[in-house]
Motif scaffolding. Structure first.
Motif, PDB file in Angstrom:
ATOM      1  N   LEU A 293       0.822  -1.204   0.000  1.00 22.39           N
ATOM      2  CA  LEU A 293       0.000   0.000   0.000  1.00 22.39           C
ATOM      3  C   LEU A 293       0.860   1.258   0.000  1.00 22.39           C
ATOM      4  O   LEU A 293       0.582   2.219  -0.718  1.00 22.39           O
ATOM      5  N   ALA A 294       1.911   1.258   0.802  1.00 19.32           N
ATOM      6  CA  ALA A 294       2.783   2.430   0.867  1.00 19.32           C
ATOM      7  C   ALA A 294       3.445   2.687  -0.482  1.00 19.32           C
ATOM      8  O   ALA A 294       3.574   3.842  -0.924  1.00 19.32           O
ATOM      9  N   THR A 295       3.867   1.619  -1.146  1.00 19.26           N
ATOM     10  CA  THR A 295       4.499   1.758  -2.451  1.00 19.26           C
ATOM     11  C   THR A 295       3.497   2.300  -3.480  1.00 19.26           C
ATOM     12  O   THR A 295       3.829   3.183  -4.284  1.00 19.26           O
ATOM     13  N   LEU A 296       2.271   1.791  -3.447  1.00 17.98           N
ATOM     14  CA  LEU A 296       1.256   2.261  -4.385  1.00 17.98           C
ATOM     15  C   LEU A 296       0.835   3.697  -4.066  1.00 17.98           C
ATOM     16  O   LEU A 296       0.626   4.511  -4.971  1.00 17.98           O
ATOM     17  N   ASP A 297       0.743   4.015  -2.783  1.00 17.74           N
ATOM     18  CA  ASP A 297       0.372   5.380  -2.396  1.00 17.74           C
ATOM     19  C   ASP A 297       1.388   6.405  -2.894  1.00 17.74           C
ATOM     20  O   ASP A 297       1.046   7.574  -3.107  1.00 17.74           O
ATOM     21  N   ALA A 298       2.634   5.962  -3.066  1.00 22.54           N
ATOM     22  CA  ALA A 298       3.702   6.875  -3.496  1.00 22.54           C
ATOM     23  C   ALA A 298       3.705   7.122  -5.001  1.00 22.54           C
ATOM     24  O   ALA A 298       4.453   7.978  -5.488  1.00 22.54           O
ATOM     25  N   VAL A 299       2.865   6.397  -5.754  1.00 23.48           N
ATOM     26  CA  VAL A 299       2.783   6.631  -7.203  1.00 23.48           C
ATOM     27  C   VAL A 299       2.264   8.052  -7.417  1.00 23.48           C
ATOM     28  O   VAL A 299       1.259   8.450  -6.841  1.00 23.48           O
ATOM     29  N   PRO A 300       2.946   8.846  -8.243  1.00 26.13           N
ATOM     30  CA  PRO A 300       2.513  10.240  -8.418  1.00 26.13           C
ATOM     31  C   PRO A 300       1.183  10.341  -9.160  1.00 26.13           C
ATOM     32  O   PRO A 300       0.881   9.527 -10.041  1.00 26.13           O
ATOM     33  N   THR A 301       0.406  11.334  -8.781  1.00 27.19           N
ATOM     34  CA  THR A 301      -0.842  11.612  -9.496  1.00 27.19           C
ATOM     35  C   THR A 301      -0.562  12.569 -10.638  1.00 27.19           C
ATOM     36  O   THR A 301       0.324  13.419 -10.552  1.00 27.19           O
ATOM     37  N   ARG A 302      -1.295  12.409 -11.736  1.00 30.45           N
ATOM     38  CA  ARG A 302      -1.121  13.283 -12.904  1.00 30.45           C
ATOM     39  C   ARG A 302      -2.402  14.061 -13.126  1.00 30.45           C
ATOM     40  O   ARG A 302      -3.484  13.468 -13.134  1.00 30.45           O
ATOM     41  N   PRO A 303      -2.310  15.348 -13.319  1.00 32.02           N
ATOM     42  CA  PRO A 303      -3.526  16.116 -13.617  1.00 32.02           C
ATOM     43  C   PRO A 303      -4.075  15.716 -14.979  1.00 32.02           C
ATOM     44  O   PRO A 303      -3.335  15.282 -15.866  1.00 32.02           O
ATOM     45  N   PHE A 304      -5.372  15.852 -15.133  1.00 27.87           N
ATOM     46  CA  PHE A 304      -5.984  15.575 -16.421  1.00 27.87           C
ATOM     47  C   PHE A 304      -5.473  16.565 -17.451  1.00 27.87           C
ATOM     48  O   PHE A 304      -5.242  17.732 -17.160  1.00 27.87           O
TER      49      PHE A 304
END
Length: 312
Positions: A293-304
């Protein structure tokens, strides 16, 4: 409607138990938009939806503009009152097959009422249990003409009137910001549908408000990549690594992360394929440990991004 067809024993709730409009429902439901792909094989579309119900699906998301009424007609044919499936539809856009986009906005109060009436007719219902007001405040939308810029208060007044008349059971919102949601709370909002996934978490504040107010959070585009140029959850190295380690697909990891991320999340993944349907409904059995979960939570979000006339 067809004759009832029930499994010998009730199927377990896919994803466990959640809440929607005051009802206990499976946390994994079915988004019916992809049934449009089976337009040439209506029997297959009905069979797929029946299979979903047999596997424990008890809430289905639809819209009159899915296949210009075809999807609603399939739902009408496939479901029986004995199935006790909660049907959720949406208003705020209509089909526009000959236009520059497959949809055009229909945001005015009179348009919302007409859309509810059209949904009632094609679904064969006297009341739609939940209707989402699809606005254009968040995520990706088609261009908004000046005559479709409509105040929230006017829209909610019409939705409340439709609820008071018994034509809809409850009001939801779609593609809204946290501020819009907060303004709408006095109307008794039961769910929010926003574009949201592991790689597109711009609306985290709206999600947290849903948690605080005990409102169902129903992400659409739950795996990203629904339109050209959007990031795809299944392309993320962290997702691929987790899938290999857990013995499941990257898509299943992305859906499982959504269930783990918030207890208010209800999923409505859509597919026209039986195998994909079964895989989607199995994600509730996937356990993500704290490190994953911690590894997945660290995936950056990209704006639309702005895409071919679509705006963020």
């Amino acid at each position: 409607m067809t004759s009832p067809s029930f499994p010998a024993t009730p199927a377990p709730r896919p994803g466990g138990a959640g809440e929607l409009a005051g009802r206990t429902v499976s946390r994994v439901g079915y988004g019916a938009m992809q049934l449009e792909r089976l337009h040439g094989d209506r029997r297959a579309a009905v069979a797929l939806l029946r299979h979903a119900v047999e596997l424990g699906v008890d809430h289905v998301d639809t819209a009159q503009f899915y296949g210009d009424g075809f999807v609603n007609e399939v739902i009408r044919e496939a479901l029986t009152p004995e199935d006790d499936v909660l049907v959720v539809s949406k208003v705020g856009a209509v089909s526009d097959p000959g236009g520059p986009f497959p949809l055009r906005l229909a945001q005015r109060p009179e348009d919302l009422r007409t859309s509810v009436e059209d949904n009632l007719a094609t679904l064969g219902l006297e009341q739609i249990p939940v209707v989402n007001l699809r606005r254009t405040d968040s995520g990706i939308t088609i261009p908004v003409p000046d005559d479709q810029i409509v105040g929230l208060d006017d829209q909610l007044a019409e939705m409340i009137a439709l609820r008071d008349e018994g034509k809809i059971g409850a009001i939801g919102l779609s593609s809204v910001t946290a501020d819009i949601l907060r303004r709408a709370l006095p109307a008794g909002i039961v769910c929010v549908q926003n574009a949201y996934s592991l790689v597109a978490r711009d609306d985290e504040d709206a999600l947290r408000l849903c948690e605080a107010e005990q409102i169902a959070w129903v992400p659409y585009f739950p795996l990203g990549g629904a339109l050209p140029g959007l990031a795809k959850v299944a392309d993320e190295p962290a997702v691929l690594a987790a899938a290999e380690r857990l013995g499941c697909t990257p898509a299943q990891v992305g859906l499982a992360w959504l269930l783990h991320h918030s207890p208010r999340t209800l999923l409505i993944p859509g597919t026209a394929d039986t195998g994909h349907l079964e895989a989607n409904l199995a994600v509730g059995a996937i356990t993500l440990d704290d490190q994953t979960l911690a590894t997945l939570d660290a995936v950056p979000t990209r704006p639309f991004q702005t895409l071919d006339g679509l705006k963020s």
